[in-house]
Design a protein around this motif. Sequence first.
Motif, PDB file in Angstrom:
ATOM      1  N   MET A   1      33.765-104.626  29.251  1.00  0.00           N
ATOM      2  CA  MET A   1      32.862-103.605  29.744  1.00  0.00           C
ATOM      3  C   MET A   1      33.641-102.293  29.842  1.00  0.00           C
ATOM      4  O   MET A   1      34.741-102.249  30.383  1.00  0.00           O
ATOM      5  N   LYS A   2      33.048-101.219  29.338  1.00  0.00           N
ATOM      6  CA  LYS A   2      33.663 -99.897  29.414  1.00  0.00           C
ATOM      7  C   LYS A   2      33.202 -99.193  30.681  1.00  0.00           C
ATOM      8  O   LYS A   2      32.011 -99.089  30.936  1.00  0.00           O
ATOM      9  N   THR A   3      34.161 -98.739  31.471  1.00  0.00           N
ATOM     10  CA  THR A   3      33.872 -98.101  32.751  1.00  0.00           C
ATOM     11  C   THR A   3      34.528 -96.733  32.802  1.00  0.00           C
ATOM     12  O   THR A   3      35.652 -96.552  32.341  1.00  0.00           O
ATOM     13  N   GLY A  28      39.616-100.626  28.859  1.00  0.00           N
ATOM     14  CA  GLY A  28      38.241-100.153  28.733  1.00  0.00           C
ATOM     15  C   GLY A  28      37.815 -99.251  29.872  1.00  0.00           C
ATOM     16  O   GLY A  28      36.674 -98.822  29.935  1.00  0.00           O
ATOM     17  N   THR A  29      38.753 -98.943  30.790  1.00  0.00           N
ATOM     18  CA  THR A  29      38.440 -98.071  31.922  1.00  0.00           C
ATOM     19  C   THR A  29      39.107 -96.714  31.714  1.00  0.00           C
ATOM     20  O   THR A  29      40.300 -96.640  31.452  1.00  0.00           O
ATOM     21  N   PRO A  44      28.890 -93.842  25.981  1.00  0.00           N
ATOM     22  CA  PRO A  44      29.669 -95.018  25.580  1.00  0.00           C
ATOM     23  C   PRO A  44      30.044 -95.965  26.721  1.00  0.00           C
ATOM     24  O   PRO A  44      30.598 -97.024  26.480  1.00  0.00           O
ATOM     25  N   PHE A  45      29.730 -95.599  27.968  1.00  0.00           N
ATOM     26  CA  PHE A  45      30.163 -96.400  29.109  1.00  0.00           C
ATOM     27  C   PHE A  45      29.043 -97.291  29.640  1.00  0.00           C
ATOM     28  O   PHE A  45      27.887 -96.894  29.673  1.00  0.00           O
ATOM     29  N   ASP A  46      29.429 -98.488  30.079  1.00  0.00           N
ATOM     30  CA  ASP A  46      28.484 -99.431  30.678  1.00  0.00           C
ATOM     31  C   ASP A  46      28.300 -99.167  32.169  1.00  0.00           C
ATOM     32  O   ASP A  46      27.260 -99.484  32.736  1.00  0.00           O
ATOM     33  N   ALA A  47      29.333 -98.613  32.800  1.00  0.00           N
ATOM     34  CA  ALA A  47      29.293 -98.336  34.245  1.00  0.00           C
ATOM     35  C   ALA A  47      30.043 -97.041  34.534  1.00  0.00           C
ATOM     36  O   ALA A  47      31.010 -96.714  33.849  1.00  0.00           O
TER      37      ALA A  47
END
Length: 64
Positions: A1-3, A28-29, A44-47
């Motif tokens: 997951m990208k954060t 991914g952060t 592009p970020f999930d969170a």
Amino acid sequence: MKTLVVYATHTGCARKAAERLRDLLGEGTAISDLGEGPVPDLAPFDAVVVGGSIRAGRVQRRLR
């Protein structure tokens, strides 16, 4: 997951917290200081995590 961790800081404490979160969340952060430039593209970020200091009961203007 990208954060993405977006923050604003006056004294550097929020930067330290953002860096710690990045380390804990792992690959991914990304982190972004609102005082150093515009908010990056959020697509592009999930969170997204938003953080900063509170002074006199108010969140910093850059965060609002």
